[in-house]
Design a protein around this motif. Structure first.
Motif, PDB file in Angstrom:
ATOM      1  N   GLY A   8      45.815  40.383  41.293  1.00 17.90           N
ATOM      2  CA  GLY A   8      46.991  40.900  40.383  1.00 17.90           C
ATOM      3  C   GLY A   8      46.722  42.797  39.885  1.00 17.90           C
ATOM      4  N   THR A   9      47.804  43.413  39.003  1.00 21.88           N
ATOM      5  CA  THR A   9      47.609  44.323  39.393  1.00 21.88           C
ATOM      6  C   THR A   9      47.216  45.477  37.844  1.00 21.88           C
ATOM      7  OG1 THR A   9      49.745  44.095  40.485  1.00 21.88           O
ATOM      8  CG2 THR A   9      49.818  46.434  39.456  1.00 21.88           C
ATOM      9  N   VAL A  10      47.125  46.730  37.967  1.00 17.40           N
ATOM     10  CA  VAL A  10      46.344  47.365  37.123  1.00 17.40           C
ATOM     11  C   VAL A  10      47.449  47.972  36.992  1.00 17.40           C
ATOM     12  CG1 VAL A  10      44.008  48.755  36.248  1.00 17.40           C
ATOM     13  CG2 VAL A  10      43.808  46.759  37.406  1.00 17.40           C
ATOM     14  N   THR A  11      47.613  48.401  35.489  1.00 22.43           N
ATOM     15  CA  THR A  11      48.586  49.559  34.721  1.00 22.43           C
ATOM     16  C   THR A  11      47.891  50.524  33.788  1.00 22.43           C
ATOM     17  OG1 THR A  11      50.504  48.048  34.792  1.00 22.43           O
ATOM     18  CG2 THR A  11      50.528  50.478  34.001  1.00 22.43           C
ATOM     19  N   LEU A  12      48.054  52.261  34.486  1.00 19.57           N
ATOM     20  CA  LEU A  12      47.517  53.326  33.525  1.00 19.57           C
ATOM     21  C   LEU A  12      47.941  53.235  33.083  1.00 19.57           C
ATOM     22  CD1 LEU A  12      44.635  53.753  36.382  1.00 19.57           C
ATOM     23  CD2 LEU A  12      44.425  52.605  35.136  1.00 19.57           C
ATOM     24  N   SER A  13      47.824  54.560  31.866  1.00 17.37           N
ATOM     25  CA  SER A  13      48.955  55.173  31.323  1.00 17.37           C
ATOM     26  C   SER A  13      48.423  56.372  31.425  1.00 17.37           C
ATOM     27  CB  SER A  13      48.350  55.117  29.517  1.00 17.37           C
ATOM     28  OG  SER A  13      46.954  55.221  29.229  1.00 17.37           O
ATOM     29  N   ARG A  14      47.366  56.826  32.082  1.00 18.39           N
ATOM     30  CA  ARG A  14      47.160  58.385  32.655  1.00 18.39           C
ATOM     31  C   ARG A  14      46.162  57.754  34.285  1.00 18.39           C
ATOM     32  NH1 ARG A  14      45.262  61.840  27.790  1.00 18.39           N
ATOM     33  NH2 ARG A  14      45.284  63.329  29.436  1.00 18.39           N
ATOM     34  N   GLU A  44      33.239  36.910  40.102  1.00 20.67           N
ATOM     35  CA  GLU A  44      33.653  38.179  40.343  1.00 20.67           C
ATOM     36  C   GLU A  44      35.169  39.305  40.273  1.00 20.67           C
ATOM     37  OE1 GLU A  44      32.728  41.271  36.154  1.00 20.67           O
ATOM     38  OE2 GLU A  44      31.585  40.371  37.883  1.00 20.67           O
ATOM     39  N   GLU A  45      36.155  39.383  39.273  1.00 17.18           N
ATOM     40  CA  GLU A  45      37.054  39.638  40.471  1.00 17.18           C
ATOM     41  C   GLU A  45      36.216  41.439  40.348  1.00 17.18           C
ATOM     42  OE1 GLU A  45      37.591  39.315  35.562  1.00 17.18           O
ATOM     43  OE2 GLU A  45      37.700  37.882  37.774  1.00 17.18           O
ATOM     44  N   PHE A  46      37.251  43.031  40.464  1.00 21.16           N
ATOM     45  CA  PHE A  46      37.270  44.219  40.352  1.00 21.16           C
ATOM     46  C   PHE A  46      38.567  44.972  40.672  1.00 21.16           C
ATOM     47  CE2 PHE A  46      35.849  43.431  45.256  1.00 21.16           C
ATOM     48  CZ  PHE A  46      36.133  43.925  45.565  1.00 21.16           C
ATOM     49  N   VAL A  47      38.687  46.145  41.090  1.00 17.44           N
ATOM     50  CA  VAL A  47      39.999  46.669  40.667  1.00 17.44           C
ATOM     51  C   VAL A  47      39.604  47.579  41.931  1.00 17.44           C
ATOM     52  CG1 VAL A  47      40.761  48.558  40.249  1.00 17.44           C
ATOM     53  CG2 VAL A  47      40.073  47.168  38.303  1.00 17.44           C
ATOM     54  N   VAL A  48      40.073  47.686  42.680  1.00 20.46           N
ATOM     55  CA  VAL A  48      40.222  48.322  44.263  1.00 20.46           C
ATOM     56  C   VAL A  48      41.761  48.866  44.644  1.00 20.46           C
ATOM     57  CG1 VAL A  48      41.365  47.421  46.808  1.00 20.46           C
ATOM     58  CG2 VAL A  48      39.746  45.948  45.452  1.00 20.46           C
ATOM     59  N   TYR A  49      41.544  50.343  44.796  1.00 19.98           N
ATOM     60  CA  TYR A  49      43.218  51.299  44.905  1.00 19.98           C
ATOM     61  C   TYR A  49      43.233  51.090  46.189  1.00 19.98           C
ATOM     62  CZ  TYR A  49      44.700  56.413  45.898  1.00 19.98           C
ATOM     63  OH  TYR A  49      45.424  57.284  45.673  1.00 19.98           O
ATOM     64  N   ASP A  50      44.997  50.737  46.400  1.00 17.28           N
ATOM     65  CA  ASP A  50      46.289  50.603  47.460  1.00 17.28           C
ATOM     66  C   ASP A  50      46.757  51.457  47.720  1.00 17.28           C
ATOM     67  OD1 ASP A  50      47.182  48.641  48.911  1.00 17.28           O
ATOM     68  OD2 ASP A  50      48.244  47.799  47.049  1.00 17.28           O
ATOM     69  N   GLU A  51      46.474  51.617  48.716  1.00 21.99           N
ATOM     70  CA  GLU A  51      47.699  53.119  49.075  1.00 21.99           C
ATOM     71  C   GLU A  51      48.551  51.826  50.328  1.00 21.99           C
ATOM     72  OE1 GLU A  51      46.433  56.689  49.556  1.00 21.99           O
ATOM     73  OE2 GLU A  51      45.882  55.934  50.796  1.00 21.99           O
ATOM     74  N   MET A  52      48.653  51.046  50.555  1.00 22.04           N
ATOM     75  CA  MET A  52      49.299  49.998  51.499  1.00 22.04           C
ATOM     76  C   MET A  52      49.895  49.018  51.007  1.00 22.04           C
ATOM     77  SD  MET A  52      47.077  49.233  54.203  1.00 22.04           S
ATOM     78  CE  MET A  52      45.357  49.992  54.450  1.00 22.04           C
ATOM     79  N   GLY A  53      50.749  48.883  49.729  1.00 24.24           N
ATOM     80  CA  GLY A  53      51.412  48.129  49.014  1.00 24.24           C
ATOM     81  C   GLY A  53      51.128  46.427  48.662  1.00 24.24           C
ATOM     82  N   ALA A  54      50.338  45.820  49.350  1.00 25.88           N
ATOM     83  CA  ALA A  54      49.932  44.683  48.638  1.00 25.88           C
ATOM     84  C   ALA A  54      50.058  43.715  47.723  1.00 25.88           C
ATOM     85  CB  ALA A  54      48.350  44.812  49.039  1.00 25.88           C
ATOM     86  N   GLY A  55      50.634  42.582  47.763  1.00 27.29           N
ATOM     87  CA  GLY A  55      51.223  41.947  46.692  1.00 27.29           C
ATOM     88  C   GLY A  55      50.250  40.952  46.288  1.00 27.29           C
ATOM     89  N   ILE A  56      50.483  40.428  44.536  1.00 27.08           N
ATOM     90  CA  ILE A  56      49.933  39.834  44.680  1.00 27.08           C
ATOM     91  C   ILE A  56      49.678  38.525  45.808  1.00 27.08           C
ATOM     92  CG2 ILE A  56      49.496  37.704  42.468  1.00 27.08           C
ATOM     93  CD1 ILE A  56      50.716  39.652  40.499  1.00 27.08           C
ATOM     94  N   GLY A  57      48.290  37.875  46.405  1.00 24.47           N
ATOM     95  CA  GLY A  57      48.099  36.890  46.927  1.00 24.47           C
ATOM     96  C   GLY A  57      48.318  37.149  48.053  1.00 24.47           C
ATOM     97  N   SER A  58      48.085  37.965  48.237  1.00 24.98           N
ATOM     98  CA  SER A  58      48.193  39.102  49.546  1.00 24.98           C
ATOM     99  C   SER A  58      46.601  38.602  49.591  1.00 24.98           C
ATOM    100  CB  SER A  58      48.580  40.544  49.640  1.00 24.98           C
ATOM    101  OG  SER A  58      49.883  40.661  49.703  1.00 24.98           O
ATOM    102  N   GLN A  59      46.232  38.835  51.155  1.00 28.96           N
ATOM    103  CA  GLN A  59      44.658  39.220  51.065  1.00 28.96           C
ATOM    104  C   GLN A  59      44.321  40.164  51.882  1.00 28.96           C
ATOM    105  OE1 GLN A  59      43.526  34.850  53.859  1.00 28.96           O
ATOM    106  NE2 GLN A  59      43.017  34.367  51.946  1.00 28.96           N
TER     107      GLN A  59
END
Length: 98
Positions: A8-14, A44-59
């Protein structure tokens, strides 16, 4: 470093201005059992900082802890998990037994 799957993707307002150049992904780390095809036990899932543009389902290869902030030198950023690579293929040896 661990291997995980983006779910999934995490969306932040700020967010802090230094962290706006990337996205946040929700990832599940994979154990050796998971990589061999047994998905009965999911971590358990966790949040990852992504500069590479991984999509849902990417390993992805995930760097954690102090090493996760290393790509940002000389300006360290407060990230606990960083997407270090998008994996095209994972090949395990045939002699692996659990």
């Amino acid at each position: 470093m661990r291997i995980g799957t983006v779910i999934g993707t995490v969306t932040l307002s700020r967010s802090h201005p230094n962290l706006r150049a990337a996205s946040y992904r929700l990832a599940v780390p994979l154990s050796l059992t998971n990589l061999l095809g047994n998905y009965n036990e999911i971590a358990e899932e966790f949040v990852v900082y992504d500069e590479m543009g991984a999509g849902i389902g990417s390993q992805i290869a995930i760097s954690e802890g102090g090493e996760a902030a290393q790509p940002f030198r000389p300006e360290l950023k407060p990230v606990d998990a960083y997407n270090a690579a998008i994996l095209d293929n994972i090949e395990l040896g045939k002699d692996i037994k659990i």
